[in-house]
Motif scaffolding. Structure first.
Motif, PDB file in Angstrom:
ATOM      1  N   PRO A 196      -6.255   4.643 -49.860  1.00 33.02           N
ATOM      2  CA  PRO A 196      -5.976   3.858 -51.073  1.00 33.02           C
ATOM      3  C   PRO A 196      -5.454   2.479 -50.695  1.00 33.02           C
ATOM      4  O   PRO A 196      -5.094   2.222 -49.546  1.00 33.02           O
ATOM      5  CB  PRO A 196      -4.885   4.690 -51.764  1.00 33.02           C
ATOM      6  N   ALA A 197      -5.396   1.595 -51.689  1.00 37.72           N
ATOM      7  CA  ALA A 197      -4.821   0.273 -51.444  1.00 37.72           C
ATOM      8  C   ALA A 197      -3.345   0.378 -51.104  1.00 37.72           C
ATOM      9  O   ALA A 197      -2.801  -0.485 -50.412  1.00 37.72           O
ATOM     10  CB  ALA A 197      -5.006  -0.617 -52.668  1.00 37.72           C
ATOM     11  N   GLY A 198      -2.696   1.430 -51.601  1.00 43.92           N
ATOM     12  CA  GLY A 198      -1.278   1.614 -51.299  1.00 43.92           C
ATOM     13  C   GLY A 198      -0.746   2.905 -51.878  1.00 43.92           C
ATOM     14  O   GLY A 198      -1.457   3.661 -52.551  1.00 43.92           O
ATOM     15  N   ILE A 199       0.516   3.163 -51.587  1.00 41.66           N
ATOM     16  CA  ILE A 199       1.225   4.354 -52.050  1.00 41.66           C
ATOM     17  C   ILE A 199       2.331   3.923 -53.010  1.00 41.66           C
ATOM     18  O   ILE A 199       2.960   2.872 -52.817  1.00 41.66           O
ATOM     19  CB  ILE A 199       1.818   5.133 -50.856  1.00 41.66           C
ATOM     20  N   VAL A 200       2.569   4.739 -54.026  1.00 41.39           N
ATOM     21  CA  VAL A 200       3.589   4.446 -55.023  1.00 41.39           C
ATOM     22  C   VAL A 200       4.778   5.394 -54.844  1.00 41.39           C
ATOM     23  O   VAL A 200       4.603   6.615 -54.776  1.00 41.39           O
ATOM     24  CB  VAL A 200       3.044   4.609 -56.456  1.00 41.39           C
ATOM     25  N   LEU A 201       5.971   4.827 -54.763  1.00 44.69           N
ATOM     26  CA  LEU A 201       7.211   5.597 -54.755  1.00 44.69           C
ATOM     27  C   LEU A 201       8.013   5.222 -55.997  1.00 44.69           C
ATOM     28  O   LEU A 201       7.800   4.167 -56.593  1.00 44.69           O
ATOM     29  CB  LEU A 201       8.034   5.294 -53.492  1.00 44.69           C
ATOM     30  N   GLU A 202       8.939   6.088 -56.370  1.00 46.59           N
ATOM     31  CA  GLU A 202       9.759   5.845 -57.551  1.00 46.59           C
ATOM     32  C   GLU A 202      11.196   5.565 -57.137  1.00 46.59           C
ATOM     33  O   GLU A 202      11.778   6.311 -56.335  1.00 46.59           O
ATOM     34  CB  GLU A 202       9.723   7.055 -58.492  1.00 46.59           C
ATOM     35  N   GLY A 203      11.771   4.486 -57.671  1.00 43.42           N
ATOM     36  CA  GLY A 203      13.173   4.205 -57.422  1.00 43.42           C
ATOM     37  C   GLY A 203      14.055   5.222 -58.128  1.00 43.42           C
ATOM     38  O   GLY A 203      13.582   6.027 -58.950  1.00 43.42           O
ATOM     39  N   GLY A 204      15.333   5.196 -57.813  1.00 42.02           N
ATOM     40  CA  GLY A 204      16.256   6.145 -58.418  1.00 42.02           C
ATOM     41  C   GLY A 204      17.602   5.510 -58.698  1.00 42.02           C
ATOM     42  O   GLY A 204      17.778   4.300 -58.574  1.00 42.02           O
ATOM     43  N   ASP A 205      18.544   6.343 -59.071  1.00 47.31           N
ATOM     44  CA  ASP A 205      19.883   5.859 -59.407  1.00 47.31           C
ATOM     45  C   ASP A 205      20.844   6.039 -58.242  1.00 47.31           C
ATOM     46  O   ASP A 205      20.692   6.948 -57.413  1.00 47.31           O
ATOM     47  CB  ASP A 205      20.433   6.623 -60.623  1.00 47.31           C
ATOM     48  N   GLU A 206      21.826   5.172 -58.172  1.00 52.58           N
ATOM     49  CA  GLU A 206      22.856   5.277 -57.157  1.00 52.58           C
ATOM     50  C   GLU A 206      23.786   6.459 -57.471  1.00 52.58           C
ATOM     51  O   GLU A 206      24.008   6.806 -58.630  1.00 52.58           O
ATOM     52  CB  GLU A 206      23.679   3.994 -57.090  1.00 52.58           C
ATOM     53  N   ILE A 207      24.324   7.076 -56.420  1.00 50.33           N
ATOM     54  CA  ILE A 207      25.327   8.124 -56.593  1.00 50.33           C
ATOM     55  C   ILE A 207      26.583   7.510 -57.186  1.00 50.33           C
ATOM     56  O   ILE A 207      27.218   8.064 -58.083  1.00 50.33           O
ATOM     57  CB  ILE A 207      25.628   8.799 -55.239  1.00 50.33           C
ATOM     58  N   LYS A 208      26.929   6.365 -56.656  1.00 52.84           N
ATOM     59  CA  LYS A 208      27.983   5.513 -57.189  1.00 52.84           C
ATOM     60  C   LYS A 208      27.660   4.110 -56.703  1.00 52.84           C
ATOM     61  O   LYS A 208      26.795   3.955 -55.821  1.00 52.84           O
ATOM     62  CB  LYS A 208      29.372   5.963 -56.730  1.00 52.84           C
ATOM     63  N   PRO A 209      28.275   3.081 -57.243  1.00 55.02           N
ATOM     64  CA  PRO A 209      27.905   1.719 -56.842  1.00 55.02           C
ATOM     65  C   PRO A 209      27.898   1.530 -55.329  1.00 55.02           C
ATOM     66  O   PRO A 209      28.896   1.765 -54.649  1.00 55.02           O
ATOM     67  CB  PRO A 209      28.981   0.851 -57.506  1.00 55.02           C
TER      68      PRO A 209
END
Length: 227
Positions: free
Chosen positions: A197-210
């Motif tokens: 493929p032209a590329g791979i997609v990953l999903e960002g997430g939330d921090e455990i804490k700042p």
């Protein structure tokens, strides 16, 4: 190269050497500095931000400006759904974006009004005939720079489906979700080398804490994609 750290602080060295990867990596839904700096350092070349108020968890232009001020060497994309082209162009300029990722299908006339290259988010339709899928790509190809198929179907792909997906990925610029590898029973590296493929997609997430984030899943993908 192995990475022992599973939780990284934002205070990581900003001069961290970027990895060289086998393919392009787009990380969607960046909403914190931890993700932005980690993914940029690990070799991702595209980061996207939800900038449309109709999308859950959207960011303000000020938040995007603050995050992007700490990273370099990556293309910044804004994800949009219902906003008109004029409003999208204005936000793109304010946030210094390099591209646009559209959720909703637009007419050719609408697409002609965007000031930046457009990627189109598409979804897998299990019962859609292969020829209809090809028609959908052909109809939109002239007005977009590529397609993002971020999520694999819940059921494993059949050999026939994998063959057709491979043909599509070699015909059209397509970024595919990392879970497609699992759906085909391959490692992410095998999947990229086979499907190309032209590329791979990953999903960002939330921090455990700042400032603190668990990157275990992302780390495994980046390791497999290291050139």
């Amino acid at each position: 190269m192995r990475f022992a750290k599973r939780e990284l602080l934002v205070a990581a060295d900003p001069t961290f050497l970027r990895m060289s990867l086998l393919t392009s990596v787009l990380v969607r839904g960046i909403n914190n500095l931890s993700d932005a700096r980690y993914c940029a350092g690990m070799g991702a070349d595209r980061l996207s931000f939800l900038l449309d108020p109709s999308l859950p968890g959207y960011l303000t232009p000020e938040a995007v400006q603050e995050i992007s001020g700490w990273i370099a060497g990556v293309d910044l994309l804004g994800e949009f759904d219902t906003l008109p082209a004029a409003a999208i162009n204005e936000l793109a300029q304010r946030c210094n974006l390099q591209g646009i990722l559209l959720h909703r299908r637009r007419t050719p006339d609408e697409l002609s009004k965007f000031s930046l290259p457009v990627l189109k988010l598409i979804r897998w339709i299990p019962d859609m005939l292969p020829e209809d899928v090809d028609t959908r790509f052909r109809d939109q190809q002239a007005h977009t720079s590529g397609f993002v198929l971020a999520q694999a179907p819940p059921q494993p792909l059949s050999p026939k489906q994998l063959t057709h997906l491979t043909q599509q990925a070699r015909t059209y610029p397509m970024w595919l979700g990392a879970d497609f590898a699992t759906s085909t029973g391959n490692s992410i590296r095998q999947f990229v080398e086979t499907v190309r493929p032209a590329g791979i997609v990953l999903e960002g997430g939330d921090e455990i804490k700042p400032g603190l984030r668990d990157f275990s899943e992302m780390e495994a993908v980046f390791e497999e994609l290291e050139a």
